[in-house]
Design an enzyme around this catalytic site. Structure first.
Site, PDB file in Angstrom:
ATOM      1  N   PRO A   1       0.829  -1.216   0.000  1.00 30.77           N
ATOM      2  CA  PRO A   1       0.000   0.000   0.000  1.00 30.77           C
ATOM      3  C   PRO A   1       0.863   1.266   0.000  1.00 30.77           C
ATOM      4  CG  PRO A   1      -0.617  -1.514   1.790  1.00 30.77           C
ATOM      5  CD  PRO A   1       0.673  -1.995   1.222  1.00 30.77           C
ATOM      6  N   GLU A   2       0.615   2.130  -0.984  1.00 34.02           N
ATOM      7  CA  GLU A   2       1.271   3.430  -1.015  1.00 34.02           C
ATOM      8  C   GLU A   2       0.203   4.475  -0.671  1.00 34.02           C
ATOM      9  OE1 GLU A   2       3.761   3.873  -4.512  1.00 34.02           O
ATOM     10  OE2 GLU A   2       4.255   1.751  -4.499  1.00 34.02           O
TER      11      GLU A   2
ATOM     12  N   LYS B   1       1.956   6.941   4.535  1.00 32.10           N
ATOM     13  CA  LYS B   1       1.312   5.653   4.269  1.00 32.10           C
ATOM     14  C   LYS B   1       0.732   5.053   5.550  1.00 32.10           C
ATOM     15  CE  LYS B   1       5.035   4.833   1.004  1.00 32.10           C
ATOM     16  NZ  LYS B   1       6.163   3.937   0.730  1.00 32.10           N
TER      17      LYS B   1
ATOM     18  N   ARG C   1      15.771  -1.376  -5.601  1.00 31.38           N
ATOM     19  CA  ARG C   1      14.409  -1.765  -5.967  1.00 31.38           C
ATOM     20  C   ARG C   1      14.313  -2.069  -7.458  1.00 31.38           C
ATOM     21  NH1 ARG C   1      10.886   0.205  -2.062  1.00 31.38           N
ATOM     22  NH2 ARG C   1       9.447  -1.294  -2.984  1.00 31.38           N
TER      23      ARG C   1
END
Ligand code: ZN
Length: 273
Positions: free
Chosen positions: A2-3, A58, A260
């Protein structure tokens, strides 16, 4: 993961489901999920009314009046509606039952938490205290970004840093940099005025659109009604490795930046300008 858009959606859903209702029962599975003793978790919440919900970066914020729940779902956390009260366990890590209303499970919070804070202590929470400006706040200006980009850091790493501004994660950073035509490995102090403006505008546009579509369902994310988000259909580069770039047709490549997996169009986002 979740962002910002997913956190905003879940926070909104929890208000729609349980806003104005009192907590009847509450439980938390493991000591490391919360910042109080597990037996004190229900003592702090039962009888309290959910007065409002919000978001800081967040982190989901649940306002119970004199106590505030701060929830970080981290990797694969979800908010689920359960058909009936269930004792918390390794799946339903924290469970709240509301009067005449839903049983909400804050599920699989293994790497996340459900902390309880006093309202005047929220700003001192370790994650909240170091958050940069919210992308829709007045402090988030082109001027602010230009100053921050002067640090000479890797642009992707900088945008992932929640102290620069709050709410972007791996998916939306890739989308923002593609929209701004900036290669993720660029040093932030090499961006020209037009590029800084483009990053600023794309951050707001993409996050606003993703909130409107109730987030991106890529792996585990679902809203509190169990529904998928809609923004995954609008992703231009994220998870589109080897597909043609929607702008120029060049193959999207996946590289590693700031630790990433990073998706880039080598033509639209040249490494040098
Ligand atoms: Zn392209």
């Amino acid at each position: 993961m979740p962002e910002l858009p997913e956190t905003a959606t879940i926070s909104h859903d929890v208000m729609a489901l349980a806003g104005g209702r009192r907590v009847l029962r509450a439980g938390v599975f493991r000591r490391d999920v919360t910042n109080v003793e597990p037996e004190d978790f229900p003592k702090n919440l039962v009888g309290k009314r959910l007065e409002g919900t919000g978001r800081r970066g967040k982190i989901i914020v649940l306002d119970f009046g004199d106590v505030v729940g701060l929830i970080h779902l981290v990797i694969s956390g979800r908010v689920l509606r359960l058909p009936e009260w269930t004792e918390s366990d390794h799946t339903n890590t924290a469970v709240l039952e509301f009067e005449d209303g839903p049983v909400l499970s804050f599920a699989k919070l293994w790497l996340g938490y459900f902390h309880l804070y006093k309202p005047d202590e929220v700003d001192g929470h370790p994650l909240i205290s170091r958050l940069g400006p919210e992308p829709f706040s007045e402090e988030f200006t082109v001027e602010y970004l230009r100053k921050t980009f002067g640090r000479k850091a890797n642009i992707k790493g900088l945008l992932l840093d929640q102290s620069v501004f709050a709410g972007l994660g791996n998916i939306y950073v890739d989308e923002v940099l593609f929209a701004a035509k900036v290669h993720p490995t660029r040093k932030s102090n090499t961006l020209d005025e037009r590029e800084v403006e483009a990053v600023h505008a794309a951050s707001r546009d993409i996050l606003a659109r993703a909130i409107e579509l109730r987030g991106t369902t890529f792996d585990s994310y679902h809203d509190a009604f169990g529904e998928s988000g809609g923004y995954q259909n609008e992703l231009k580069v994220f998870a589109r490795t080897r597909e043609p770039c929607p702008v120029c047709g060049t193959e999207i490549t996946k590289i590693r930046v700031a630790g990433r997996g990073t998706h880039v169009c080598p033509n639209c986002q040249p490494t040098r300008v």
